[in-house]
Design a protein around this motif. Sequence first.
Motif, mmCIF file in Angstrom:
data_model
loop_
_atom_site.group_PDB
_atom_site.id
_atom_site.type_symbol
_atom_site.label_atom_id
_atom_site.label_comp_id
_atom_site.label_asym_id
_atom_site.label_seq_id
_atom_site.Cartn_x
_atom_site.Cartn_y
_atom_site.Cartn_z
ATOM 1 N N PRO A 1 0.857 -1.216 0.026
ATOM 2 C CA PRO A 1 0.103 -0.014 0.152
ATOM 3 C C PRO A 1 0.869 1.254 0.045
ATOM 4 C CG PRO A 1 0.042 -0.840 2.229
ATOM 5 C CD PRO A 1 1.107 -1.735 1.305
ATOM 6 N N THR A 2 0.522 2.321 -0.888
ATOM 7 C CA THR A 2 0.984 3.721 -0.562
ATOM 8 C C THR A 2 -0.332 4.327 0.007
ATOM 9 O OG1 THR A 2 0.660 4.721 -2.740
ATOM 10 C CG2 THR A 2 2.616 3.234 -2.667
ATOM 11 N N GLU A 3 0.124 5.822 0.261
ATOM 12 C CA GLU A 3 -1.074 6.593 0.589
ATOM 13 C C GLU A 3 -2.094 6.769 -0.662
ATOM 14 O OE1 GLU A 3 1.681 7.391 0.077
ATOM 15 O OE2 GLU A 3 1.990 9.377 -0.337
ATOM 16 N N LEU B 1 8.369 3.798 -15.009
ATOM 17 C CA LEU B 1 8.053 3.633 -13.694
ATOM 18 C C LEU B 1 8.319 4.604 -12.977
ATOM 19 C CD1 LEU B 1 9.282 -0.124 -13.776
ATOM 20 C CD2 LEU B 1 6.975 0.454 -14.177
ATOM 21 N N ILE B 2 7.511 4.738 -11.847
ATOM 22 C CA ILE B 2 7.913 5.650 -10.878
ATOM 23 C C ILE B 2 9.040 5.093 -9.750
ATOM 24 C CG2 ILE B 2 7.137 7.235 -8.764
ATOM 25 C CD1 ILE B 2 4.827 7.503 -10.278
ATOM 26 N N VAL B 3 10.058 5.427 -9.536
ATOM 27 C CA VAL B 3 11.171 4.994 -8.352
ATOM 28 C C VAL B 3 10.700 5.655 -7.020
ATOM 29 C CG1 VAL B 3 13.378 4.902 -7.566
ATOM 30 C CG2 VAL B 3 12.871 4.650 -10.107
ATOM 31 N N LEU C 1 8.343 13.483 -8.810
ATOM 32 C CA LEU C 1 9.018 14.652 -9.556
ATOM 33 C C LEU C 1 9.580 13.918 -10.740
ATOM 34 C CD1 LEU C 1 10.741 16.285 -6.785
ATOM 35 C CD2 LEU C 1 8.561 17.159 -7.613
ATOM 36 N N VAL C 2 9.538 14.500 -12.073
ATOM 37 C CA VAL C 2 10.353 13.812 -13.183
ATOM 38 C C VAL C 2 11.624 14.743 -13.361
ATOM 39 C CG1 VAL C 2 10.352 13.275 -15.631
ATOM 40 C CG2 VAL C 2 8.455 12.810 -14.365
ATOM 41 N N LEU C 3 12.973 14.147 -13.011
ATOM 42 C CA LEU C 3 13.939 14.746 -13.235
ATOM 43 C C LEU C 3 15.028 13.876 -14.100
ATOM 44 C CD1 LEU C 3 14.176 15.224 -9.506
ATOM 45 C CD2 LEU C 3 14.336 17.023 -11.201
ATOM 46 N N ILE D 1 -6.425 8.090 -5.502
ATOM 47 C CA ILE D 1 -6.133 8.107 -7.047
ATOM 48 C C ILE D 1 -4.519 8.541 -6.810
ATOM 49 C CG2 ILE D 1 -8.184 9.046 -7.657
ATOM 50 C CD1 ILE D 1 -7.177 11.776 -7.723
ATOM 51 N N GLU D 2 -4.051 8.169 -8.047
ATOM 52 C CA GLU D 2 -2.667 8.129 -8.179
ATOM 53 C C GLU D 2 -1.852 9.483 -8.073
ATOM 54 O OE1 GLU D 2 -4.896 7.428 -10.404
ATOM 55 O OE2 GLU D 2 -4.598 5.443 -10.994
ATOM 56 N N SER D 3 -0.561 9.635 -7.796
ATOM 57 C CA SER D 3 0.203 10.866 -7.301
ATOM 58 C C SER D 3 0.094 11.795 -8.367
ATOM 59 C CB SER D 3 1.464 10.464 -6.946
ATOM 60 O OG SER D 3 2.420 10.006 -8.116
ATOM 61 N N LEU E 1 3.139 20.330 -15.442
ATOM 62 C CA LEU E 1 2.365 19.121 -14.943
ATOM 63 C C LEU E 1 1.686 18.288 -15.835
ATOM 64 C CD1 LEU E 1 0.576 18.541 -12.405
ATOM 65 C CD2 LEU E 1 -1.094 20.008 -13.117
ATOM 66 N N LEU E 2 2.005 16.879 -15.515
ATOM 67 C CA LEU E 2 1.958 15.838 -16.309
ATOM 68 C C LEU E 2 0.714 14.840 -16.046
ATOM 69 C CD1 LEU E 2 5.473 14.411 -17.258
ATOM 70 C CD2 LEU E 2 4.126 16.313 -18.463
ATOM 71 N N ARG E 3 0.393 14.912 -14.720
ATOM 72 C CA ARG E 3 -0.737 14.182 -14.369
ATOM 73 C C ARG E 3 -1.233 14.857 -13.139
ATOM 74 N NH1 ARG E 3 -0.221 7.826 -12.773
ATOM 75 N NH2 ARG E 3 0.805 8.506 -10.661
ATOM 76 N N LEU E 4 -2.617 14.998 -13.258
ATOM 77 C CA LEU E 4 -3.343 15.371 -12.088
ATOM 78 C C LEU E 4 -3.359 14.457 -10.977
ATOM 79 C CD1 LEU E 4 -6.224 16.918 -14.274
ATOM 80 C CD2 LEU E 4 -4.635 18.242 -12.865
#
Length: 332
Positions: A34-36, A66-68, A101-103, A181-183, A193-196
Motif C-alpha cells: 500500500p501507498t497513501e 515507472l516511478i521510483v 517529480l520527473v528529473l 487516486i494516483e500521485s 504538470l503531467l498528471r493531475l
Amino acid sequence: MKTEVLTVDPRHPDVTVLRRAAAILRRGGLVAFPTETVYGLGASALMPEAIERLYAAKGRPAFNPLIVHVTGEAQARRVVAGWPEEAEALAARFWPGPLTLVLPKPGHLPDIVTAGLGTVAVRAPSHPVARALIDEAGIPLAAPSANRSGSISPTRAEHVLRTLDGRIDMVLDAGPTEVGIESTVVALSPARLLRLGHVGRAELEAVIGPVSDETRAASDEPASPGMLLRHYAPEAVVVMVARGDARALAAALAGEAHTGAILHSLPARGQDQIRLPDEPAAYAQGLYAALHQLDERCDRIVVEAPPESAAWDAVCDRLRRAAHADDDTAPR
Ligand code: TXA
Ligand code: MG
C-alpha cells in the motif's frame, strides 16, 4: 506462482512481515504494497531482470516508464542526475506524500526502469508500510500501480488480486488507501504538470511559481507516456450524465439489464447504485473501489459528473479517461 497475502497493521507494520517482503524484493521478486494513493507493485529499481518481470506481470507496454519510490530526498538524490531548486522546494513541502517529480536520469539507473527515457520519475510515499518496506529492503523500489495494464488502479488488496493473483510473489494487505487516486506527476525544469492528483496545480505554483499544464496533451504522443486517453478504465462502458440531472440519469438507466451508477448529489437506489461523498477528497478516496465493485456486476456504469472546479480536477480527469472509449462506435 502462488501469491502470498499477508495482513499488516497500516500504522505499525510487523517487522517480521516486512523482512520477508524485503527479502523477496532483494532477490528480484514482486511485492504489492500500500501507498497513501493506491497499491503499488514493487520491484528493485536496481535489477533489470526484476523490472522485466514486473512489466510482464502487469502486461505493461515497454514504452511506459515507472516511478521510483524512495524514503526521502537523500535517497532520491541517488537515483536522479540533478536536483534543482524546484525539486528541493517541492520535496520540502510535499514529501513524503502524493507528488512525483520527473528529473534527469543518471547513467547507473537501468534504462528499463525509465523505458529508455532520459528522465526518471521519483516519489517518497507517506504510507508507513511503504516507507518501512523501502527502508527494510534498503533499495529504491520501482512501483507502478498494482494492476494489469489499462485496468483500474487498486485501493485495496482484493483489487490487486483481481488482476495479479498468481502473477506476483506477495501482497501486503493494510486495508484501504487514503488518497484513492494516483500521485500528481510534475516534470522539472521547466515545471510541467503531467498528471493531475491530490496535490493541485495551484498548490504547486504557490511553491515554485508558474507550472504549465500538459495533462491534456494529445493522446498519441503525450508528455507522460502513461497518460493514454483511455486509461484507468473498467471493463464496463462508462457514461456520464450532468450533475443533478435526475432525468438524464433515469434515461441512462432505463432498459439496461446490468447498469450501475456512481452518484454524489443525486440519491442512490438499489445495490448497483453507489453514492460517493459530495466532496472531492472523500470522493477520490472511494472512486476506484466503486468502479471495481460495479465492474464485477455491470456492463455499463453511469456516472454523475462532478462540478467543474479546480478542486475536482483530478477526479474529473480519471472519470474522463474511464469514459473514453477506444472506438465510440464499437461495443466493448
Ligand atoms: O500514486 C502513484 O503514483 C502510484 C503509487 C503506486 O505510487 N503509482 C503509479 O504508477 O500510479 P503508474 O506506473 O501507474 O503511473 C506512473 C505514471 C505514468 O503515467 C508514467 O508514464 C509516468 O508516471 N512517468 C513515469 N516516468 C516518467 C518520466 N520519466 N517522464 C514522464 N512521465 C513518467
Ligand atoms: Mg497505473
